[in-house]
Write a protein that holds these residues in place. Sequence first.
Motif, mmCIF file in Angstrom:
data_model
loop_
_atom_site.group_PDB
_atom_site.id
_atom_site.type_symbol
_atom_site.label_atom_id
_atom_site.label_comp_id
_atom_site.label_asym_id
_atom_site.label_seq_id
_atom_site.Cartn_x
_atom_site.Cartn_y
_atom_site.Cartn_z
ATOM 1 N N TYR A 1 0.838 -1.199 0.000
ATOM 2 C CA TYR A 1 0.000 0.000 0.000
ATOM 3 C C TYR A 1 0.877 1.255 0.000
ATOM 4 C CZ TYR A 1 -3.546 3.398 1.296
ATOM 5 O OH TYR A 1 -4.378 4.488 1.304
ATOM 6 N N THR A 2 0.248 2.378 -0.214
ATOM 7 C CA THR A 2 0.909 3.674 -0.126
ATOM 8 C C THR A 2 1.726 3.753 1.169
ATOM 9 O OG1 THR A 2 -0.978 4.637 -1.270
ATOM 10 C CG2 THR A 2 0.493 6.166 -0.139
ATOM 11 N N THR B 1 -1.720 10.567 -5.259
ATOM 12 C CA THR B 1 -1.171 9.259 -5.583
ATOM 13 C C THR B 1 0.080 9.436 -6.428
ATOM 14 O OG1 THR B 1 -1.748 7.084 -6.500
ATOM 15 C CG2 THR B 1 -2.539 9.002 -7.699
ATOM 16 N N CYS C 1 -9.811 1.767 1.320
ATOM 17 C CA CYS C 1 -8.729 1.467 0.376
ATOM 18 C C CYS C 1 -8.791 0.052 -0.186
ATOM 19 C CB CYS C 1 -7.373 1.718 1.031
ATOM 20 S SG CYS C 1 -7.092 3.468 1.279
ATOM 21 N N MET D 1 -7.922 -3.278 0.219
ATOM 22 C CA MET D 1 -6.721 -4.044 -0.094
ATOM 23 C C MET D 1 -7.062 -5.524 -0.103
ATOM 24 S SD MET D 1 -4.319 -1.778 -0.503
ATOM 25 C CE MET D 1 -2.855 -2.780 -0.398
ATOM 26 N N HIS E 1 -8.624 -0.039 -8.885
ATOM 27 C CA HIS E 1 -7.573 -0.529 -8.000
ATOM 28 C C HIS E 1 -8.104 -0.816 -6.600
ATOM 29 C CE1 HIS E 1 -7.778 3.838 -8.145
ATOM 30 N NE2 HIS E 1 -7.369 3.882 -6.904
ATOM 31 N N LYS E 2 -9.359 -0.620 -6.387
ATOM 32 C CA LYS E 2 -9.970 -0.988 -5.108
ATOM 33 C C LYS E 2 -10.956 -2.127 -5.341
ATOM 34 C CE LYS E 2 -9.473 3.557 -2.928
ATOM 35 N NZ LYS E 2 -10.157 4.652 -2.212
ATOM 36 N N HIS F 1 -2.633 -2.142 -5.702
ATOM 37 C CA HIS F 1 -2.252 -0.766 -5.371
ATOM 38 C C HIS F 1 -0.813 -0.450 -5.747
ATOM 39 C CE1 HIS F 1 -5.746 0.657 -2.809
ATOM 40 N NE2 HIS F 1 -6.065 -0.581 -3.098
ATOM 41 N N GLY G 1 -3.270 3.154 -10.599
ATOM 42 C CA GLY G 1 -4.694 3.015 -10.389
ATOM 43 C C GLY G 1 -5.420 3.249 -11.696
#
Length: 965
Positions: free
Chosen positions: A123-124, A346, A518, A520, A713-714, A720, A726
């Motif tokens: 993830y970010t 992003t 988000c 994931m 992307h979700k 991600h 995305g």
Amino acid sequence: MVLQIPRPQSINQSKSDNSQKSSDFTQRHIGPNADDIQKMLDVLGLDNLNDLIDQTVPPSIRLAEPLDLPAALSEYAALGKLKDIASRNQVFRSFIGMGYYDCITPTVIQRNILENPGWYTAYTPYQPEIAQGRLEALLNFQTMIIDLTGLEIANASLLDEGTAAAEAMSMSYGVTKTKADAFFVSQDCHPQTIDVLQTRARPLGIKIIVGDHQSFDFSEPIFGAILQYPATDGNIYDYRAFVEKAHAEGALVTVAADPLSLTLLTPPGEFGADIAVGSTQRFGIPMGYGGPHAAYFATKEKYKRQVPGRVVGVSKDAQGNPAYRLSLQTREQHIRREKATSNICTAQVLLAVMAGMYAVYHGSNGLQAIAQQIHQQTGILAESLKQLGYNITNEYFFDTLRVDLANRSLEDILTACELQNINLRIFDHNHVGISLDETTTTEDIKDILNIFAASSPTPSTSVTPPAALPPHLSRESAYLTHPVFNSYHSETELLRYLHKLESKDLSLTTSMIPLGSCTMKLNATSEMIPVTWPEFGKIHPFAPQSQTKGYQILFEQLENWLAEITGFVGISLQPNAGSQGEYSGLLVIHQYHESRGEGHRNVCLIPTSAHGTNPASAVMCGMKVVAVACDDEGNIDLDDLKAKAEKHSSELAALMVTYPSTHGVFEEAIQEICAVVHEHGGQVYMDGANMNAQVGLCRPGDIGADVCHLNLHKTFCIPHGGGGPGMGPIGVASHLMPFLPAHPVVNMGEELSMGAVSAAPWGSASILVISWMYIAMMGGDGLTDATKVAILNANYIAKRLEDYYPVLYKGKNDLVAHECILDLRSLKKTAGVEIDDVAKRLMDFGFHAPTVSWPVAGTIMVEPTESESLPELDRFCEALITIRQEVAEIESGKVSAEDNLLKNAPHTAASLLTEEWNHSYSREQAAYPAPWVKDNKFWPAVGRIDAAFGDRNFVCSCVPMEAYS
């Protein structure tokens, strides 16, 4: 004899039916098995999933019929069907250029980054202690860009070259002191960049002046300008005089530069550019029919707080060791909201990592050798074409030629191209362009010459071409001198370096990442495999559509499926990020009002709970943000909405609403909310961030939304990638279809279109195969079952933890949607424990923290998704319960409020392996807080990072190796 195998039933009918699932793949995608589903339902006091959904989703918005989608395919069958679609694409050799080039992805990078879930499922890096590998890789990328451009700072990438140019325009508009509202765009810029700039400028009232930089006299004041280097037709201009004149007028100058050419040419920063943008696609990233690719953005340090997107910086951890983090996070759009100048929150992380590693792999000498080879081949081609009687219009060039066809017809040239499986760029009936690249061979050059030779003998390719780079623009400064670019040139060394970085990052290969909003969830291997098929990856975005029939089938099917899932009529796949989807959706609304003579409608109502990108996107569309209050239950305050809609009735443009709400609840009044906005002439934009709770149960188009963006992307399984890529396509009702995005190069869009919002016509086309595979393998029943289990998992976590952490918002029947907000605010009062202390302590358990302090400060928002199994959910719950017990020991005075397990978290191996241990707790308590941790320990690479130090001592490029000694 043929065995009759009955189709499995849905998982939601009754207790006995919970043992059946919709398809083989559904069983792999959905984490809990039938027995576990029943156990969770028992905890909730419910008989089956239908009971849960009936009590969670308002009956007035429920779908009456199941989704009308093709039956689910097995993984094998879906891959076979997609391979057949891919075979309809023709992979020609494309010498089109325009910012896109074929290239060679080093196989060690392809296998160990692009195809590696340890990199693409992270993830970010908002929790930097468990993201040091990605952050280091991004710092390498930033250093590469700083070195190549000759500027002082660079960000961690943007979406594509066109939108990076638009971000440069917006930043210039915000920082220049001049009162001018015009922006000069060189006619030698790529056409897609010009169109994106025009799209972005229109709602902000910025005037775009497209012209010749050589004749522009600055008689009209401008706040900024953009130049292409080399130009789109290959010419290389000396821009120094133009830059000096622009600066004298108080304007900033942006240069869109090909980074590979900068290994040979004077970098923009050295001839006065204020900003440099461009694409790193040719640094080992497949063309992919347009993306995803990592754009870059570099500028002067004095503008560091205005830079769009993310910047990775160097700080230090609790032990004083160098550590990486996202710097200057006050710029994040979730914080700045309607004061933001950009809605980008992003980056193209996975692609930026690849591009940076391409430079690590080759080093400065390797990159220069590639550039010199391309340039030499281009020179040979130019000389040979001259021998054939053709005029090359470029005085100077790097890799691109503009060829005057003289007496040859364009039709003859194109016919010959088709026989050779070659694509060239068409400027007009008398001129074509040829751009060479890293993959070009002598045989390719001979084939090109055969096209132009017709009946003439083909010239020799052994000629020595004269110099074609401007001598006064030859690069003299060094670049990529840091050891990281000079240490890993053997595959053994690079492989170990990549693995070392990967091991520092927590990804879905380690444990669940329970981030609210988000989503994931599983990024299945079968979904990912087609991304690297050459039938998808090696196609130029501007290749003739006769060669991309497979892609067109893919787009048509995916658009139809997304239309069925959302209840909309029109879908645009062009927006290549959620932020771009937001912007596109609002711009569609803006254009709609303009077309009706109601361009004065500019008020956008946004609930106070909204994603921070929502108000930022509204401002970018020239709208005025008016906040709408939420009630104590987290719902939109209907009375306040009605009052604001009434007050701004004549200028109301839109409402932006997330559904289920950002607070994780299905608002009962959603249809009335939409009706209020429509009554006052506004349109309803629905943020699709929470579509994972809607698919198969309800649809935005039926609820009353006019437009909705989807985060593929979700909800639809595009990974991600550590913070990107995305995709953010939009769906619209029929009356908004005429305003969907168009493109200047590929024929798409209608007369009333908003224009291009991304550089490529279908955005990041190559990763659309992931969502296609997901939907094809799940089918309508599987998608619906996934939504139900996502809601079940969230409610199970809420129920298990409610005695330890209050659940802040619940729906009418005391249930949540697909995520829940746990209230930790009391811990600060009772124990001095901050929300960050809990987030960092979770790392010791091997978990990534949920979304922290958003949408409510002092809370965590948990979204388990449907892909996590019951044992993993229980481990997560037990971790939070254990942490609450550790807090209780602080509250009781048994443990120091200053020196405890939470305040000192995360605990690294190095911090535990010391001779002296002066803490009141044991090393074992710190490292192994739960039994399962001993079996699969994830060690944070660094201790808690000092964020303030990093901002005070801003460094965004690789630090000297001495810093680590």
